[in-house]
Design an enzyme around this catalytic site. Structure first.
Site, PDB file in Angstrom:
ATOM      1  N   GLY A   1       0.990  -1.169   0.656  1.00  0.00           N
ATOM      2  CA  GLY A   1      -0.174  -0.216  -0.006  1.00  0.00           C
ATOM      3  C   GLY A   1       0.638   1.293   0.054  1.00  0.00           C
ATOM      4  N   ASN A   2       2.738   0.995   0.545  1.00  0.00           N
ATOM      5  CA  ASN A   2       2.791   2.132   0.852  1.00  0.00           C
ATOM      6  C   ASN A   2       3.013   3.305  -0.502  1.00  0.00           C
ATOM      7  OD1 ASN A   2       4.775   0.461   1.150  1.00  0.00           O
ATOM      8  ND2 ASN A   2       5.922   1.611   2.142  1.00  0.00           N
TER       9      ASN A   2
ATOM     10  N   LYS B   1       2.079 -12.523   3.784  1.00  0.00           N
ATOM     11  CA  LYS B   1       3.837 -11.846   2.868  1.00  0.00           C
ATOM     12  C   LYS B   1       5.248 -13.331   3.299  1.00  0.00           C
ATOM     13  CE  LYS B   1       3.095  -6.999   4.125  1.00  0.00           C
ATOM     14  NZ  LYS B   1       2.658  -6.783   2.019  1.00  0.00           N
TER      15      LYS B   1
ATOM     16  N   LYS C   1     -13.628 -10.909   2.863  1.00  0.00           N
ATOM     17  CA  LYS C   1     -13.272  -9.902   3.030  1.00  0.00           C
ATOM     18  C   LYS C   1     -13.857  -8.829   2.887  1.00  0.00           C
ATOM     19  CE  LYS C   1      -9.153  -7.727   0.735  1.00  0.00           C
ATOM     20  NZ  LYS C   1      -8.004  -7.091   1.950  1.00  0.00           N
TER      21      LYS C   1
ATOM     22  N   LYS D   1      -2.672 -10.239  -2.862  1.00  0.00           N
ATOM     23  CA  LYS D   1      -1.432  -9.843  -3.934  1.00  0.00           C
ATOM     24  C   LYS D   1      -0.214 -10.177  -3.748  1.00  0.00           C
ATOM     25  CE  LYS D   1       1.642  -6.689  -1.563  1.00  0.00           C
ATOM     26  NZ  LYS D   1       0.776  -6.226  -0.628  1.00  0.00           N
TER      27      LYS D   1
HETATM   28  P1  ADP Z   1       1.395  -4.052   2.450  1.00  0.00           P
HETATM   29  O1  ADP Z   1       0.165  -2.948   2.407  1.00  0.00           O
HETATM   30  O2  ADP Z   1       2.672  -4.103   2.108  1.00  0.00           O
HETATM   31  O3  ADP Z   1       0.700  -5.019   2.338  1.00  0.00           O
HETATM   32  P2  ADP Z   1       0.494  -4.569   5.425  1.00  0.00           P
HETATM   33  O4  ADP Z   1       0.105  -2.896   6.566  1.00  0.00           O
HETATM   34  O5  ADP Z   1      -0.580  -5.563   4.781  1.00  0.00           O
HETATM   35  O6  ADP Z   1       1.680  -3.942   4.043  1.00  0.00           O
HETATM   36  O7  ADP Z   1       1.488  -5.251   5.802  1.00  0.00           O
HETATM   37  C1  ADP Z   1       2.611  -4.601   6.489  1.00  0.00           C
HETATM   38  C2  ADP Z   1       2.680  -4.133   8.144  1.00  0.00           C
HETATM   39  O8  ADP Z   1       2.708  -5.072   9.352  1.00  0.00           O
HETATM   40  C3  ADP Z   1       3.627  -3.296   8.278  1.00  0.00           C
HETATM   41  O9  ADP Z   1       4.063  -1.805   8.230  1.00  0.00           O
HETATM   42  C4  ADP Z   1       3.788  -4.214  10.185  1.00  0.00           C
HETATM   43  O10 ADP Z   1       3.163  -3.301  10.907  1.00  0.00           O
HETATM   44  C5  ADP Z   1       2.590  -5.244  10.459  1.00  0.00           C
HETATM   45  N1  ADP Z   1       3.212  -6.121  11.205  1.00  0.00           N
HETATM   46  C6  ADP Z   1       2.416  -7.053  11.642  1.00  0.00           C
HETATM   47  N2  ADP Z   1       3.333  -7.718  12.115  1.00  0.00           N
HETATM   48  C7  ADP Z   1       4.904  -8.121  11.967  1.00  0.00           C
HETATM   49  C8  ADP Z   1       5.758  -8.682  12.120  1.00  0.00           C
HETATM   50  N3  ADP Z   1       5.404  -9.323  12.600  1.00  0.00           N
HETATM   51  N4  ADP Z   1       7.300  -8.174  11.890  1.00  0.00           N
HETATM   52  C9  ADP Z   1       7.014  -6.431  11.220  1.00  0.00           C
HETATM   53  N5  ADP Z   1       5.556  -5.968  11.287  1.00  0.00           N
HETATM   54  C10 ADP Z   1       4.483  -6.687  11.267  1.00  0.00           C
HETATM   55 MG    MG Z   2      -1.012  -6.050   2.549  1.00  0.00          MG
END
Ligand code: ADP
Ligand code: MG
Length: 310
Positions: free
Chosen positions: A11-12, A272, A127, A210
């Site tokens: 998202g970022n 992820k 969702k 994704k």
């Molecule tokens: P994206 O939009 O890149 O898919 P998400 O917000 O879905 O991002 O997922 C990334 C976020 O997951 C990070 O910014 C962090 O806040 C969160 N997060 C949750 N658990 C963890 C973890 N164990 N280690 C690192 N980040 C984590």
């Molecule tokens: Mg995400």
């Protein structure tokens, strides 16, 4: 380096609205161009949460007020988001590369992701998508075949399933672009979810994660590396706690143990890590990296990020 990589943008990398997206796409283009300049063959995958929400909301409110505007299925909303995001990304990347004297062509592929009609996710759609509705409106929508769920006292929302990707229809086209030295933007928003019905591909009322879609594509185009770019530099255990520990390396067994122990939040870090594990264990020499968007190059060079390998 000469590695074939699939980059999954979070998202970022795109921001939350039209203006943010235009600005963010420039930053994102720099990170991707660094990898292209390092000699990598690159496919760019990306999320579409805010964008598909915006498209769905706009079309839903049109359908609410204008009798002639038909209800637009989720699969078409994903298709529209791929076009809109791809347009911004391919132009930002083209411009960034040209400014560095690199004229590599960039194109967006409208990509379909096959899902299994028997995927258990269809029996339990979770969702939330789009606008809030009254109970009465929600009942009408249920009668039209949609799944509706009450959302924290704020009204009813449509919910869709998030099934696992099983195949990428346009994989040969994406490989052909790479073989020709070109850059592809593909599986945007996890790809347009479709189900096979004989020769026909029927749009599914679903959204594919994704990160899983990027892993599936990476497997199918025999990539060397899956690079998941997000808002944290590394994966942590005890995330957000005093004993938080950032990880540089993660084996499949360790990752599995940490999943069971609940270290990765569902819906954010968990998919992820699971996508990274799936790709890393899909063939010899394959590994995955999870890192910050701005650290992509250092991550690929092995100096930061969390690397997952079998
Ligand atoms: P994206 O939009 O890149 O898919 P998400 O917000 O879905 O991002 O997922 C990334 C976020 O997951 C990070 O910014 C962090 O806040 C969160 N997060 C949750 N658990 C963890 C973890 N164990 N280690 C690192 N980040 C984590
Ligand atoms: Mg995400």
């Amino acid at each position: 380096m000469g590695k074939r990589i699939v980059i999954a943008l979070g998202g970022n990398a795109l921001g939350d609205n039209l203006y943010e997206q235009m600005a963010a796409a420039k930053q994102t283009a720099r990170a991707i161009a660094d990898l292209v300049e390092a000699g990598c063959e690159v496919v760019v995958a990306h999320g579409n949460g805010p964008q598909v929400g915006m498209i769905n909301l706009a079309l839903e409110s049109a359908a609410k007020t204008e009798a002639k505007t038909p209800f637009i299925p989720m699969s078409m909303c994903v298709a529209m988001s791929q076009g809109y995001i791809g347009y911004d990304l391919q132009n930002a990347l083209r411009e960034e590369l040209l400014s560095r004297g690199n004229s590599t062509p960039v194109a967006t592929i409208i990509t379909q992701t096959v899902v299994d009609k028997d995927d258990p996710a269809f029996a339990n759609p979770t969702k939330p998508i789009g606008a809030f509705y009254s109970q009465e409106e929600a009942q009408e929508m249920v009668a039209r075949g949609m799944d509706m769920m009450e959302d924290a006292g704020r009204g009813y929302r449509r919910v869709v399933a998030s099934p696992r990707p099983v195949d990428i229809i346009e994989k040969q086209t994406i490989k052909a672009l790479l073989a020709a030295g070109q850059i592809a933007i593909a599986v945007g928003g996890g790809g347009i979810p479709v189900m096979r019905e004989g020769l026909h591909l029927r749009g599914a009322s679903a959204v594919v994660d994704k990160d899983f879609a990027a892993a599936c594509l990476a497997e199918q185009i025999q990539a060397d590396f899956l690079v998941i770019l997000t808002a944290v530099e590394k994966v942590a255990i005890n995330f957000g706690r005093a004993d938080e520990e950032w990880l540089s390396e993660l084996s499949i067994d360790q990752a599995q143990r940490y999943i069971v122990e609940g270290h990765f939040a569902p819906g954010s870090m968990l998919p992820k890590v699971q996508a990274a594990m799936q790709f890393a264990s899909s063939g010899a020499g394959r590994s995955a990296l999870i890192t910050l968007l701005g650290k992509a190059k250092e991550g690929i060079e092995g100096t930061t990020g969390t690397t997952i390998r079998a």
